[in-house]
Design a protein around this motif. Structure first.
Motif, PDB file in Angstrom:
ATOM      1  N   ALA A  66      -6.098 -22.953  23.415  1.00  0.00           N
ATOM      2  CA  ALA A  66      -5.718 -23.567  24.686  1.00  0.00           C
ATOM      3  C   ALA A  66      -4.808 -24.772  24.522  1.00  0.00           C
ATOM      4  O   ALA A  66      -4.337 -25.322  25.523  1.00  0.00           O
ATOM      5  N   ILE A  67      -4.560 -25.210  23.288  1.00  0.00           N
ATOM      6  CA  ILE A  67      -3.570 -26.266  23.036  1.00  0.00           C
ATOM      7  C   ILE A  67      -2.475 -25.644  22.180  1.00  0.00           C
ATOM      8  O   ILE A  67      -2.721 -25.219  21.050  1.00  0.00           O
ATOM      9  N   LEU A  68      -1.282 -25.557  22.729  1.00  0.00           N
ATOM     10  CA  LEU A  68      -0.141 -24.948  22.041  1.00  0.00           C
ATOM     11  C   LEU A  68       0.819 -26.042  21.587  1.00  0.00           C
ATOM     12  O   LEU A  68       1.357 -26.773  22.413  1.00  0.00           O
ATOM     13  N   LYS A  69       1.037 -26.134  20.283  1.00  0.00           N
ATOM     14  CA  LYS A  69       1.933 -27.156  19.741  1.00  0.00           C
ATOM     15  C   LYS A  69       3.334 -26.565  19.539  1.00  0.00           C
ATOM     16  O   LYS A  69       3.481 -25.463  19.029  1.00  0.00           O
ATOM     17  N   VAL A  70       4.349 -27.322  19.926  1.00  0.00           N
ATOM     18  CA  VAL A  70       5.729 -26.925  19.666  1.00  0.00           C
ATOM     19  C   VAL A  70       6.506 -28.153  19.215  1.00  0.00           C
ATOM     20  O   VAL A  70       6.401 -29.220  19.808  1.00  0.00           O
ATOM     21  N   GLY A  71       7.258 -28.021  18.144  1.00  0.00           N
ATOM     22  CA  GLY A  71       8.042 -29.131  17.611  1.00  0.00           C
ATOM     23  C   GLY A  71       9.455 -28.701  17.264  1.00  0.00           C
ATOM     24  O   GLY A  71      10.395 -28.892  18.058  1.00  0.00           O
ATOM     25  N   PRO A  72       9.657 -28.070  16.100  1.00  0.00           N
ATOM     26  CA  PRO A  72      11.016 -27.639  15.744  1.00  0.00           C
ATOM     27  C   PRO A  72      11.660 -26.734  16.784  1.00  0.00           C
ATOM     28  O   PRO A  72      12.879 -26.734  16.933  1.00  0.00           O
ATOM     29  N   GLY A  73      10.852 -25.975  17.520  1.00  0.00           N
ATOM     30  CA  GLY A  73      11.423 -25.075  18.517  1.00  0.00           C
ATOM     31  C   GLY A  73      12.232 -25.783  19.579  1.00  0.00           C
ATOM     32  O   GLY A  73      13.266 -25.271  20.043  1.00  0.00           O
ATOM     33  N   VAL A  74      11.790 -26.969  19.999  1.00  0.00           N
ATOM     34  CA  VAL A  74      12.528 -27.679  21.051  1.00  0.00           C
ATOM     35  C   VAL A  74      13.761 -28.369  20.485  1.00  0.00           C
ATOM     36  O   VAL A  74      14.802 -28.431  21.154  1.00  0.00           O
ATOM     37  N   THR A  75      13.682 -28.888  19.258  1.00  0.00           N
ATOM     38  CA  THR A  75      14.878 -29.510  18.690  1.00  0.00           C
ATOM     39  C   THR A  75      15.874 -28.461  18.199  1.00  0.00           C
ATOM     40  O   THR A  75      17.075 -28.720  18.151  1.00  0.00           O
ATOM     41  N   PHE A  76      15.399 -27.264  17.856  1.00  0.00           N
ATOM     42  CA  PHE A  76      16.286 -26.141  17.563  1.00  0.00           C
ATOM     43  C   PHE A  76      17.131 -25.830  18.796  1.00  0.00           C
ATOM     44  O   PHE A  76      18.351 -25.630  18.708  1.00  0.00           O
ATOM     45  N   ALA A  77      16.491 -25.818  19.966  1.00  0.00           N
ATOM     46  CA  ALA A  77      17.217 -25.582  21.220  1.00  0.00           C
ATOM     47  C   ALA A  77      18.189 -26.727  21.515  1.00  0.00           C
ATOM     48  O   ALA A  77      19.305 -26.498  22.007  1.00  0.00           O
ATOM     49  N   LEU A  78      17.781 -27.957  21.219  1.00  0.00           N
ATOM     50  CA  LEU A  78      18.676 -29.104  21.395  1.00  0.00           C
ATOM     51  C   LEU A  78      19.915 -28.938  20.531  1.00  0.00           C
ATOM     52  O   LEU A  78      21.046 -29.137  21.005  1.00  0.00           O
ATOM     53  N   ARG A  79      19.726 -28.563  19.270  1.00  0.00           N
ATOM     54  CA  ARG A  79      20.866 -28.359  18.364  1.00  0.00           C
ATOM     55  C   ARG A  79      21.762 -27.235  18.876  1.00  0.00           C
ATOM     56  O   ARG A  79      22.991 -27.347  18.869  1.00  0.00           O
ATOM     57  N   GLU A  80      21.162 -26.142  19.363  1.00  0.00           N
ATOM     58  CA  GLU A  80      21.967 -25.058  19.909  1.00  0.00           C
ATOM     59  C   GLU A  80      22.823 -25.549  21.080  1.00  0.00           C
ATOM     60  O   GLU A  80      24.004 -25.181  21.196  1.00  0.00           O
ATOM     61  N   ALA A  81      22.246 -26.358  21.939  1.00  0.00           N
ATOM     62  CA  ALA A  81      22.991 -26.870  23.085  1.00  0.00           C
ATOM     63  C   ALA A  81      24.149 -27.753  22.640  1.00  0.00           C
ATOM     64  O   ALA A  81      25.288 -27.609  23.122  1.00  0.00           O
ATOM     65  N   LEU A  82      23.868 -28.662  21.719  1.00  0.00           N
ATOM     66  CA  LEU A  82      24.906 -29.588  21.270  1.00  0.00           C
ATOM     67  C   LEU A  82      26.018 -28.861  20.530  1.00  0.00           C
ATOM     68  O   LEU A  82      27.212 -29.178  20.721  1.00  0.00           O
TER      69      LEU A  82
END
Length: 432
Positions: free
Chosen positions: A283-299
């Protein structure tokens, strides 16, 4: 299932609409702002966590101590119009990890100071992670040693919270089968799921260690157990959640009242896998590199658009500057990326472990990032170019849900990831 949202946040209204909660493990201000935008739209609390290598008593790689991180996040919340009371701050992998090259007692003294700083700063959720061996330890620690070290850190946290007069003590996450922070560095095909008996033994041995230190009241605030549900990612592949393989583990929760599972390394899981994880008690889902991976893709997509629109002499040259800085300062990737020069070049940009995230605060990279955003804000971005480089955002622009400014596109790309987690945690009338 334990009502984890109420236990963590005290927000009973949100708990009536949520069956789980996601945790954003990032210190990047644009990621945090995107997460606040998502939580505002969803009208939910937001769990933000800093990791022990990002934020520690010496400053970590962000330069922030725990109290600095609290001020930083509160400042972002005020700017975004996000109620501070709806923010839950956590510390991830708190323990001797950063000092495991030292003898155990030296490393644990530093871990004690780390925990003290987090608890005194008012962090509500503390993940006590003493699973890693130190310099004079055997290659694999027993559950008893891990539990004793975790109980020692809990005692420090309790004392710190009492010292600063916090109305409520922290809530705790425990566990001995803790995935490597940031993803695996070796290639993976499968991941062994934690055995049900191992999960029960872990809780029992921790309870014994807590009791030995007179921490019975604190034990009532142990809300989560980190186990391995069979999800992981390496540099180029993702091991997807297979509910059938974790069915025995899920049933363990029936024997652990008050506790849910916390799932680490859920980055890059399919939406249906995230929903299944929550339904199965993770019930607790951790996400870290996934969000900064998306940030890098955007930039990098914006940098490609910049190349289409601007002459070379006025471009930010973001991609080239990131590559130069990473080659000049290889400490954050060279131990993890292997192979030929060409392979390492690909990994520096595209690895799922996203070790680029350690470099966004570098002066030259930060300057180039700001120049990129300013350049595109001044010239404007044509929607047909957005279609080429950011196709999901193209349709959001066309529908009028976002504008075509560079910051809107960045937030939207990051929110594409966060939205999937929000949906997985949302209560549905026909949830199983």
């Amino acid at each position: 299932m334990t009502d984890i949202v109420t236990r963590l946040t005290g927000d009973e209204r949100a708990a009536g609409r949520l069956k789980g909660i996601y945790s954003i493990c990032s210190a990047h201000h644009w990621v945090i702002e995107a997460a606040m935008k998502q939580a505002l739209d969803d009208d939910t609390p937001l769990l933000l966590e800093s990791t022990s290598n990002q934020v520690d008593q010496y400053g970590g790689y962000t330069g922030m101590k725990p109290a600095d991180f609290v001020r930083f996040v509160h400042g972002l919340a005020d700017r975004m119009g996000f109620d501070r009371h709806r923010l839950l701050l956590g510390g991830d992998h708190l323990g001797p990890n950063a000092w495991r090259n030292l003898p155990a007692e030296d490393a644990m003294q530093r871990a004690d100071a780390l925990i003290d700083a987090y608890a005194a700063a008012g962090f509500r959720k503390l993940h006590l992670d003493a699973s890693m061996p130190c310099a004079d330890d055997p290659a694999r620690l027993s559950d008893e040693v891990v539990a004793e070290r975790a109980a020692r850190m809990c005692a420090v946290a309790e004392a710190a919270a009492a010292r600063v007069g916090l109305a409520e003590g922290p809530v705790y996450i425990i566990g001995t089968e803790v995935p490597v922070p940031g993803g695996a560095s070796e290639e993976l095909a499968t991941v062994e799921v934690t055995h049900a008996s191992a999960a029960l033994d872990t809780v029992a041995v921790h309870r014994k260690a807590w009791d030995a230190r007179g921490l019975g009241a604190a034990w009532e605030r142990v809300v989560g157990l980190v186990v391995q549900p069979g999800v992981e990612f390496d540099h180029t592949r993702v091991v997807d959640y297979a509910p059938a393989l974790a069915s025995g583990l899920s049933k363990v929760l029936e024997r652990l009242p008050g506790i849910v599972f916390e799932a680490h390394s859920t980055d890059y899981q399919k939406p249906e896998a995230l929903s299944a994880l929550v339904d199965d008690g993770f019930a607790i889902l951790k996400v870290g590199p996934g969000v900064t991976f998306a940030l890098r893709e955007a930039l990098y997509a914006l940098a490609d658009i910049e190349c289409e629109l601007l002459a070379p002499n006025v471009r930010s040259n973001l991609r080239e500057i990131v590559e130069r800085v990473m080659r000049e300062k290889p400490n954050n990737w060279e131990k993890y990326y292997h192979g030929s020069d060409a392979e390492k070049r690909l990994l520096r940009t595209y690895s799922y472990s996203d070790r680029v995230r350690y470099y966004w605060s570098d002066h030259d990279i930060d300057e180039a990032t700001r120049k990129l955003v300013a350049n595109l804000a001044n010239i404007g971005i044509r929607e047909n170019l957005i279609s080429r480089y950011l196709p999901e955002q193209y349709w959001q622009v066309r529908r009028g849900s976002i504008d075509a400014s560079p910051m809107s596109l960045i937030y939207s790309k990051v929110r594409d990831v966060i939205r999937v987690y929000a949906e997985a945690c949302r209560m549905h009338t026909q949830a199983k």
